[in-house]
Design a protein around this motif. Sequence first.
Motif, PDB file in Angstrom:
ATOM      1  N   VAL A  66      -1.149  -4.319 -13.364  1.00 31.82           N
ATOM      2  CA  VAL A  66      -0.159  -3.465 -12.700  1.00 31.82           C
ATOM      3  C   VAL A  66       1.065  -3.413 -13.606  1.00 31.82           C
ATOM      4  N   THR A  80       2.237   0.711  -3.832  1.00 31.39           N
ATOM      5  CA  THR A  80       1.641  -0.580  -3.495  1.00 31.39           C
ATOM      6  C   THR A  80       2.245  -1.224  -2.253  1.00 31.39           C
ATOM      7  N   TRP A  95      -2.831  -6.807  -4.869  1.00 33.36           N
ATOM      8  CA  TRP A  95      -3.021  -5.939  -6.040  1.00 33.36           C
ATOM      9  C   TRP A  95      -3.198  -6.816  -7.275  1.00 33.36           C
TER      10      TRP A  95
END
Length: 312
Positions: A115, A58, A110
């Motif tokens: 996540v 990421t 994100w």
Amino acid sequence: MKTYKQAPVIGSRRVDESAEGSRAKVYFTRVIDAAHLISLYARINDAIYGKVAIKLHTGEKHGPNILPRDMVAAFQKQVKDSTIVETNTLYQGDRHTTAMHRDTLQVNGWTFCPVDIMDEEGTIELPVRGGKHFKTVSMGSHIVNYDSMIVLTHFKGHAMGGFGGSMKNLAIGCADGRIGKSQVHGVDVNNQPEDWNAWPGKELLMENMAESAKATIDLFGKHIVYLNVLRRMSVDCDCVGLIAAEPTIPDIGILASTDLLAIDQASVDLVYQTASNQDLVKRIESRHGLHQLQAMKELKMGNPQYELIEVE
């Protein structure tokens, strides 16, 4: 759809196209967008089921080369019960602690799906079958919560590994931020040289990475697939953020395979046959990065022989 027995150049060596034995299938498109990413994934996803981890790098805050969030979001929506997974970093950057990591995920966009920072709640030791450096490697404990894994990788250079493909994404990306990443880098978790140039590298690092990655691919068995996106290929990893060198090699495309060694081998091959590749090739060879491929071969982590199947 075009099929090639093998890309013309194999790193710094040539392969006998008449060689006997099986060949892994590596699918390839020159078009880098969500539709083609999804299309390639559909060709390799037969064994993906249940709760799915999407292993993604990421990146540090505002990194200029990380994968486009809209492309990844469109892809993730097509994968039922999927979660992006990451681990904290060993170096003291924007993702060194879970709190810092969460903030960086927000900054980088994100935010469209869960996540999971897999080492947020501790670590787990996974066995390394056939390893010569490790018997086990320390991973983020949440890794065992998933039935399948998609390794979605931004292929690019790397300061110590030479290049970062699917293998590196697993090897360092699933190891927990302190113990596991120290193991892979070959340094004492409690006594690390301040100068990164004093850390072990070259062949030892490549072999350590391969053994770490093997622990993860053995965990998932046939329920793991690989996608390499060859765009914005700086000589630097996305872990350096805004100071990454501007890419000098043109974008190449997307590759997909169920075979880890084949996809990284094919990615390297395509880099070597692309114009204006001097900077990236120099980075790979100066770090002995091609030894990643040899280390995977020795550990039987895939097939170095492949068919490159181009999909329009």
